[in-house]
Design a protein around this motif. Sequence first.
Motif, PDB file in Angstrom:
ATOM      1  N   ARG A  65      -8.824   6.503   0.967  1.00  0.00           N
ATOM      2  CA  ARG A  65      -9.386   5.161   0.838  1.00  0.00           C
ATOM      3  C   ARG A  65      -8.865   4.217   1.924  1.00  0.00           C
ATOM      4  O   ARG A  65      -9.628   3.429   2.485  1.00  0.00           O
ATOM      5  N   TRP A  90     -13.504  -0.318  -0.872  1.00  0.00           N
ATOM      6  CA  TRP A  90     -12.792   0.957  -0.749  1.00  0.00           C
ATOM      7  C   TRP A  90     -11.738   1.200  -1.825  1.00  0.00           C
ATOM      8  O   TRP A  90     -11.307   2.346  -2.009  1.00  0.00           O
ATOM      9  N   PHE A  91     -11.321   0.169  -2.525  1.00  0.00           N
ATOM     10  CA  PHE A  91     -10.243   0.375  -3.489  1.00  0.00           C
ATOM     11  C   PHE A  91     -10.732   0.128  -4.912  1.00  0.00           C
ATOM     12  O   PHE A  91     -11.776  -0.489  -5.130  1.00  0.00           O
ATOM     13  N   THR A  92      -9.968   0.622  -5.854  1.00  0.00           N
ATOM     14  CA  THR A  92     -10.348   0.539  -7.267  1.00  0.00           C
ATOM     15  C   THR A  92     -10.216  -0.892  -7.776  1.00  0.00           C
ATOM     16  O   THR A  92      -9.767  -1.788  -7.064  1.00  0.00           O
ATOM     17  N   GLN A 138      -4.424  -7.618  -3.483  1.00  0.00           N
ATOM     18  CA  GLN A 138      -3.949  -6.341  -4.008  1.00  0.00           C
ATOM     19  C   GLN A 138      -2.740  -6.494  -4.937  1.00  0.00           C
ATOM     20  O   GLN A 138      -2.260  -5.519  -5.493  1.00  0.00           O
ATOM     21  N   HIS A 170     -11.954  -4.378   1.518  1.00  0.00           N
ATOM     22  CA  HIS A 170     -10.936  -3.953   0.549  1.00  0.00           C
ATOM     23  C   HIS A 170     -11.577  -3.668  -0.805  1.00  0.00           C
ATOM     24  O   HIS A 170     -11.281  -2.654  -1.458  1.00  0.00           O
ATOM     25  N   LYS A 215       0.812  -1.213   0.000  1.00  0.00           N
ATOM     26  CA  LYS A 215       0.000   0.000   0.000  1.00  0.00           C
ATOM     27  C   LYS A 215       0.850   1.268   0.000  1.00  0.00           C
ATOM     28  O   LYS A 215       0.323   2.388   0.088  1.00  0.00           O
TER      29      LYS A 215
END
Length: 769
Positions: free
Chosen positions: A313, A203-205, A162, A200, A118
């Motif tokens: 985010r 909130w994330f793209t 991720q 996750h 991250k």
Amino acid sequence: MAFLPPRALARFSAPGVLLLASLALFGEGLLPGRAFFFRDVLHYYWPMQATHWRLGVVPQWNPFHQGGLPFLADIHSGVLYPPNLLFAVLSFPTAYALLLVLHHFVGQLGLYTFLRGKGFERPAALTGALAFGLSGYVAGLCNAGPLLLGLAWMPWVLVALQSGLVPLRKLAVLAVLIALQLLSGDPQSALYSALASAAHVAWFTERRPQLVALSGAGALGLLLAGVQVFPTLWLLTESTRGTDAPTYLASWNLPPPRLLEFAFPYPFGEYLGQPQFWAWGMIRGPSTVPFALSVYLGITVLVLAVLGTRRERFSGFALTLCAVGVLLALGQKSPLSFLLASPPLSFFRYPEKYVVLVALGCAGLAASGARAVLAGVSRRRLAGLGVGALLLVAMLGFTWALPSTAVTWATGLLGLATGDGSHHEVIAGLAARAMGTSLCFMLGMLALAALASRHPTHRALPATLLLLVAGDLLWTARVTVFVGPTSLYREPELIGRLREEVGSPPTRLFRQDKPLKANAPPSRSLEGLINLRHYELATLKSNLAGVFGLEEVTSYGAVELWRYRAFMDVLAARPELVGRLYGACLWMTSSAPQSNPGEGLVSVLQGPDRLDVKRLSGCPPRLRTASRTTAVPDQSEALRALSTGSVDGLENVAVEGGTSRTYAPAQVDAVELGPRNARARVVAGAGGTFLVFATTSYPGWTATVDGDEAPVLTVDGALMGIEVPEGTHQVDFEFTDPGLSSGIQASVAAALVLAALLVLSRRTSEAAG
């Protein structure tokens, strides 16, 4: 002599720090003569592993506990979890401690890797990993090893999610991680991963690729673990886990007053320390000690969380984990309680366990706070926290000056009872100690943040930050980790003589817990607890008889068959009948004057600590015949007939789905009892006979008479039996888990799909390259 270059040293320094943290927390258990023993470690996990390897590599049936129950299907046993092979080559205490240290390290390393992915710098990522790994809840999992084993893979699920892996390879890696969690002995850890992954995705793209990978990996992971999961699904329908969701929802919730413990270590006292825990009234569960021995998140971690929260985010992701964790942990008092009563959450006990999501979310925020501190945090936030520290000083001063008034106000606000007020000074002292400890670490963190705002490039700042966080959490964790002598794992002196009394074919043991518990030593200190465990070992508490190859009826476990539980509840007032029906002819009881073991018991052995081993007179063998059968429609009618005396359960038995008949006397000999089979020669007169097999009824048991299959009927609400025709016959009972065949097929198919995914992903990578 060759030295590693600075970049390589930096690469290995972070794992080294995390390994040191794991050793600082659990390393004492690896020392010679030391062993973990608290809670289920001695009474449940040791017997589970000992009986596992006594029965073979993949045991299907457990004859040692509760009159018989499935072994492989009990997902908590971790039979197929690869690291558990350590139990086959090392002593239980050593293997258990080593698994704790290694998995704790793996879990911390996973979160460190996730945070690095991250974009967090090494010191910030290390801070987050330590904040999670040393949190009070995670530290307390040393007393429930499989829960830590499964939890270790949760951060790696986030790492894979991720990652920049090609989609097929990402799906494959996620599936393997989920399968490991399902096999670890704590399938709930896969649920934690699902909840964290859902946050996750929210909130994330790149939500769609993440959802596709998670959905596919979830299905493939379930199939990979199918050889474990399919038998477990069968067991779920036959166990109390499939029927007791409301009971589990009410047990071991997180009481709202314990939310204070997020910031203050042990404000209500320690469980084995002095002064002791006093707020027993707020705990609802199997014992007055809560499941989570500590929910301390660390005042330094919370300070960092406040400093690190941003409109971004990652902060939203971390705060979502905290909010969901708190709401689920509150259980019945939560607006989300309806979720806990619905599958898949209803399959798992004790809502308090969802505190782990709070620890994970706060760890992420702590990493953000560490980055902010090392970069020079704003004075406005420091001023706000400074005001909070001043308020804490005022509260501490008020508690010291007017302890009785402070306790009256605080307990009234929290809804806690304190009796007649005679203990107010003790309670105030505990609160003051908790606030004082937090205040010291809070001021230390604020001082460090203030220093960093003036000298952000000072080289000692990262190490000081890590030491402050680790010191705060380890200071509390030291009273959460209980280690004792390895003498707790020695064979009691009585075992040799007890084996002789058991005989062949073996009888079962019936342990009278109430009189033995009344004679037990007190356990309000660590020394007292160790003495109690020695006493419980000597008197073979709970499942300990199975460690030494002795079978028992009165034991407990994470899973109980609903037939067994209902049978024991209905006949609780008639233990002698339970013993006779299950063939439990040897009774472990106390010779203390106040004990009343019952009628028909003759003493055969005297042990230490007033242990008295008695034989139940008129106790029949585990393969026996009945002279009459009474047909009943279901278990409730069978138990009603037993409780009212309509049938005696021995000569006249209640048979579900059978016929009411009378039989002539018959002879049973050449009896052989195996772990998952039984054999006998039966000589039946005119009209045949009815043979009772005193083992708990469960799908998967089959019977043959001279090789021809015979229908297995449920007898007396919990046992099994078959009709045997006239003449001399060889009768065999054998168990094969009903979910094993389909589980093997699912696992093999999933393994082939996994291999195909890896091959295709490699070709895709080569084509792209």
